[in-house]
Design a protein around this motif. Structure first.
Motif, short mmCIF file in Angstrom:
data_model
loop_
_atom_site.label_atom_id
_atom_site.label_comp_id
_atom_site.label_asym_id
_atom_site.label_seq_id
_atom_site.Cartn_x
_atom_site.Cartn_y
_atom_site.Cartn_z
N ALA A 91 -114.47 95.79 13.32
CA ALA A 91 -113.53 96.71 13.95
C ALA A 91 -112.29 96.90 13.08
O ALA A 91 -111.80 95.94 12.48
CB ALA A 91 -113.14 96.20 15.33
N LYS A 93 -108.30 98.62 12.30
CA LYS A 93 -107.03 99.03 12.92
C LYS A 93 -106.66 100.43 12.42
O LYS A 93 -106.56 100.66 11.21
CB LYS A 93 -105.90 98.07 12.59
N LYS A 118 -110.74 104.44 23.48
CA LYS A 118 -111.36 103.43 24.35
C LYS A 118 -112.86 103.32 24.09
O LYS A 118 -113.42 102.23 24.03
CB LYS A 118 -111.11 103.77 25.82
N GLN A 121 -113.40 101.53 20.83
CA GLN A 121 -113.11 100.10 20.99
C GLN A 121 -114.28 99.39 21.65
O GLN A 121 -114.66 98.27 21.26
CB GLN A 121 -111.82 99.91 21.79
N ASP A 122 -114.87 100.04 22.64
CA ASP A 122 -116.04 99.45 23.31
C ASP A 122 -117.21 99.31 22.34
O ASP A 122 -118.02 98.37 22.46
CB ASP A 122 -116.46 100.31 24.51
N SER A 127 -110.36 98.39 16.46
CA SER A 127 -109.79 97.24 17.18
C SER A 127 -108.58 97.67 17.99
O SER A 127 -108.44 97.30 19.15
CB SER A 127 -109.40 96.14 16.19
N GLU A 128 -107.71 98.49 17.38
CA GLU A 128 -106.52 99.00 18.05
C GLU A 128 -106.03 100.22 17.29
O GLU A 128 -106.40 100.45 16.13
CB GLU A 128 -105.41 97.94 18.09
#
Length: 403
Positions: A91, A93, A118, A121-122, A127-128
């Motif tokens: 993941a 950033k 979202k 991320q799932d 990651s963010e």
């Protein structure tokens, strides 16, 4: 044929409203310069660019490549680029330097972007996403980009520039980090980003709208153009294209800058109706469209042929009145594409260098479909937002849950 441009007194105090149109505005971009060796211009409008007009005119008819039911992944006339050097697992950033969320178009897109985040991320792709909002300030956005660079924690930079020229050096500094840079909505004067994502453009909007009005009016009919602000590239291009076509067709077009003020719009239309028939209304944004229609109702005259935008307030009034209308779009679903581009980049997949997204108006035959699909959405929502298959649909958009 006559043309007058009248700037309402309140307009210059409302420069901060430039993005109300759902537009990709850039006040720093100057109109094309003329040289002594240049051929005579195809239009007297200093913002008219024949080459760009021709390119965007042709792109309107191109069948985009990509998934039929995912317009935010489609592209037109793309030169694909290799991103295999960025391929890596795990993941990532994302760091997002956003011009603002200061108007309904950008707010709609921001909601959609966060729902896409979202989903990724799932999937374990992102990651963010650390976001900094420049609040329509060049200086603030430059500082935001430099902050991300100094922080050193970004795996990908996503930038929606506040303006083109001012933001170019900061974007180039981001590119120098060796991390992928994705620019969307508004452009910059460098080709260092991995991809630049945007709908077709302002000339395409102007062509769509002018051709519609010309087809439904007669030579000599009057059209009133309602414009938000002067000096903004995409808005100016919309009018430059429309004005050229109106002149060629013998349409009597007069335009006014309104600052998107409903009271100003009503006053302009009322004054025009008092001096004669107004057969058409042209707008470079849907905001204020309802006020324009209400002016005809107040005067007790027939509704005009009208172009607005895919904002729900216009679509609902169009349906209610039964007027002859068209809703051009500046595809709001583009807010999903940068994060999906980041996903493709870290998978090492080819993506378009210039990612031109489709930009198709909503016609009368499609009106009921888009009204039904967006039932319950607020008036400031944009029908072609492209988030129907995201986790929060429809509640997040209905409740205007702005992160």
């Amino acid at each position: 044929m006559r043309r007058s441009t009248k700037i309402a007194t309140a307009t210059l105090a409302l420069v901060g409203l430039f993005a109300l149109a759902g537009c990709t505005t850039d006040p720093s971009v100057a109109p094309p310069e003329e040289t002594g060796d240049a051929a005579p211009p195809a239009s007297s409008n200093e913002w008219f660019d024949q080459a760009l007009f021709d390119t965007q005119d042709a792109q309107r008819d191109v069948v985009p490549e990509g998934p039929e039911d995912e317009p935010y992944l489609q592209h037109i006339d793309a030169e694909m680029v290799d991103t295999s050097d960025y391929a890596s697992e795990g993941a990532k950033k994302a760091c997002f330097a956003n011009a603002s969320i200061s108007n309904p178009w950008r707010q709609t897109g921001w909601i959609t972007m966060n729902e896409q985040l979202k989903a990724l991320q799932d999937e374990g792709v992102i990651s963010e996403m650390e976001t900094r909002d420049a609040q329509d300030s060049d200086d603030t956005q430059i500082a935001d980009i430099d902050y991300f660079i100094a922080e050193g924690a970004c795996d990908v930079f996503i930038i929606s520039p506040n303006s083109t020229a001012a933001m170019t050096p900061a974007v180039e500094r981001a590119c120098e980090t060796g991390k992928p840079v994705i620019v969307f909505d508004r452009g910059v004067n460098t080709d260092c980003p991995v991809t630049f994502i945007h709908p077709i453009g302002g000339f395409a909007w102007g062509i769509d709208t002018a051709e519609f009005l010309i087809e439904n009016l007669e030579e000599g009919d009057k059209v009133v153009g309602l414009r938000i602000l002067p000096g903004v590239d995409v808005l100016e291009q919309r009018w430059a294209a429309a004005e050229k076509l109106f002149e060629e067709a013998g349409i009597d077009a007069v335009d006014y800058f309104t600052g998107a003020d409903p009271a100003e719009i009503k006053g302009i239309i009322s004054d025009e109706l008092a001096t004669g028939d107004v057969k058409g209304i042209w707008m470079d944004a849907g905001d204020g469209a309802v006020a324009a229609i209400e002016a005809f109702e107040d005067a007790g005259v027939d509704y005009p042929v009208m172009t607005g935008e895919d904002e729900m307030s216009f679509l609902r009034k169009w349906k209610e009145t039964g007027l002859t209308g068209l809703a051009p779009v500046y595809s709001n679903f583009q807010w999903r594409t940068p994060l999906l581009a980041a996903k493709a980049i870290f998978a090492g997949e080819e993506i378009p260098k210039e990612w031109v997204l489709p930009q198709s108006p909503i016609t009368a035959g499609e009106l009921d479909e888009y009204l039904a699909a967006n039932d319950g959405m607020p008036d400031g929502h944009y029908a072609k937002f492209g988030g129907e298959n995201l986790p929060g649909f429809p509640e997040v958009w209905q409740q205007r849950q702005i992160p």
